[in-house]
Design an enzyme around this catalytic site. Structure first.
Site, PDB file in Angstrom:
ATOM      1  N   HIS A   1     -22.541  55.962  -7.148  1.00 35.67           N
ATOM      2  CA  HIS A   1     -23.721  55.207  -7.565  1.00 35.67           C
ATOM      3  C   HIS A   1     -24.072  54.049  -6.635  1.00 35.67           C
ATOM      4  O   HIS A   1     -25.240  53.675  -6.522  1.00 35.67           O
ATOM      5  CB  HIS A   1     -23.554  54.689  -9.009  1.00 35.67           C
ATOM      6  N   ASP A   2     -23.087  53.479  -5.948  1.00 38.75           N
ATOM      7  CA  ASP A   2     -23.360  52.347  -5.049  1.00 38.75           C
ATOM      8  C   ASP A   2     -23.365  52.748  -3.579  1.00 38.75           C
ATOM      9  O   ASP A   2     -23.339  51.879  -2.702  1.00 38.75           O
ATOM     10  CB  ASP A   2     -22.317  51.249  -5.263  1.00 38.75           C
TER      11      ASP A   2
ATOM     12  N   LYS B   1     -25.542  51.069  -0.931  1.00 38.71           N
ATOM     13  CA  LYS B   1     -25.268  49.717  -0.436  1.00 38.71           C
ATOM     14  C   LYS B   1     -24.785  49.714   1.007  1.00 38.71           C
ATOM     15  O   LYS B   1     -24.660  48.645   1.614  1.00 38.71           O
ATOM     16  CB  LYS B   1     -24.235  49.031  -1.337  1.00 38.71           C
TER      17      LYS B   1
ATOM     18  N   HIS C   1     -31.033  49.769  -2.830  1.00 35.70           N
ATOM     19  CA  HIS C   1     -29.828  50.592  -2.679  1.00 35.70           C
ATOM     20  C   HIS C   1     -29.803  51.843  -3.571  1.00 35.70           C
ATOM     21  O   HIS C   1     -29.272  52.869  -3.148  1.00 35.70           O
ATOM     22  CB  HIS C   1     -28.549  49.744  -2.855  1.00 35.70           C
TER      23      HIS C   1
ATOM     24  N   HIS D   1     -29.743  54.381 -11.914  1.00 29.79           N
ATOM     25  CA  HIS D   1     -28.679  53.708 -12.666  1.00 29.79           C
ATOM     26  C   HIS D   1     -28.926  52.213 -12.859  1.00 29.79           C
ATOM     27  O   HIS D   1     -28.208  51.558 -13.614  1.00 29.79           O
ATOM     28  CB  HIS D   1     -27.305  53.942 -12.002  1.00 29.79           C
ATOM     29  N   HIS D   2     -29.952  51.665 -12.198  1.00 26.18           N
ATOM     30  CA  HIS D   2     -30.314  50.261 -12.419  1.00 26.18           C
ATOM     31  C   HIS D   2     -31.613  50.111 -13.223  1.00 26.18           C
ATOM     32  O   HIS D   2     -32.135  49.006 -13.329  1.00 26.18           O
ATOM     33  CB  HIS D   2     -30.440  49.509 -11.088  1.00 26.18           C
TER      34      HIS D   2
ATOM     35  N   ASP E   1     -21.212  50.666 -15.540  1.00 25.91           N
ATOM     36  CA  ASP E   1     -21.325  49.785 -14.378  1.00 25.91           C
ATOM     37  C   ASP E   1     -21.334  48.322 -14.808  1.00 25.91           C
ATOM     38  O   ASP E   1     -20.615  47.478 -14.240  1.00 25.91           O
ATOM     39  CB  ASP E   1     -22.609  50.132 -13.621  1.00 25.91           C
TER      40      ASP E   1
END
Length: 251
Positions: free
Chosen positions: A116-117, A120, A145, A169-170, A198
């Site tokens: 998920h990250d 970044k 990201h 996811h954000h 998260d």
């Protein structure tokens, strides 16, 4: 004389029948041989297709492992986020199963949690590791990201659902999230699950801008966000599933 003519005609007729029968049998044998060759060709083509599919899956798995290695390398550079994605993935899978998601889709959600990250990797170090609040310009960079991460995993055709989760996811229940400002049920279920996992892990982990929170405080903050920025049912499941965790640590 007439008898001889009749016998000769009968013999000629018999020879014609025999010739016709032999020709017919010869064609049947040719057809049988042709069908056998077609069956053999079909079996060979089928085996080629199976081998090609296996090779394709191995390539996909190798690509996924490479991306996972990249994500792990990204986290390993920062003591504050080391192991974060693995914990998010594990908790997201537990929440998914508790929410009634079948094991296969729950695995996809967990894999999305692992990656998920990944986006970044495109965030400058001074923004990613900044110990204080981000400026508006830095937040604009940070908010990209999820899009970058989804773009990185998009070529993995088998991971199309995972790419959607990575992108969203954000997103937040009230529409205040990013990158697309989705709200409520419009946010994919997997993305809502990863979002809860998260946030929980972030609250219970040391970060450059604050120390980890005790579980009770983390739960209090989750309760405040439940139904506002986070899915209320999934948040309740998260709290329940982590109830037996050590106070200072999540999963």
């Amino acid at each position: 004389m007439a008898g001889e003519v009749g016998l000769s005609q009968a013999l000629s007729y018999a020879r014609d029948l025999k010739s016709l029968y032999e020709s017919s049998r010869a064609r049947e044998r040719e057809l049988e041989q042709m069908q056998e060759r077609l069956r053999a060709a079909y079996q060979q083509s089928l085996q080629y297709a199976i081998d090609l599919r296996k090779t394709y899956r191995r390539l996909q798995q190798a690509s996924f492992r490479s991306l996972l290695g990249l994500a792990n390398a990204l986290e390993a550079k920062d003591v504050y986020t080391r192991g974060h994605s693995e914990r998010v993935a594990a908790l997201a899978r537990r929440i998914a199963l508790a929410a009634g998601v079948a094991p296969g889709p729950a695995d996809i959600i967990a894999q999305a949690g692992l990656l998920h990250d990944l986006g970044k990797i495109g965030i400058p170090e001074h923004v990613l590791r900044k110990p204080g609040p981000l400026s508006e310009e830095e937040w604009a960079v940070m908010r990209r990201h999820p899009i970058v991460g989804a773009q990185i995993v998009a070529p993995l055709e088998f991971f199309a659902e995972g790419a959607v989760i990575v992108r969203h996811h954000h997103e937040r229940h009230d529409g205040s999230g990013y990158p697309d400002g989705l709200r409520g049920e419009l946010i994919p279920l997997g993305a809502r699950i990863v979002a809860v996992a998260d946030v929980y892990d972030a609250l219970t982990s040391d970060r450059p801008y604050r120390a980890r929170l005790a579980r009770d405080e983390a739960v209090r903050r989750l309760d405040v966000e439940a139904g506002q920025t986070l899915d209320a049912r999934l948040t309740a499941l998260c709290v329940h599933l982590t109830d037996d965790a050590a106070p200072e640590r999540a999963v």
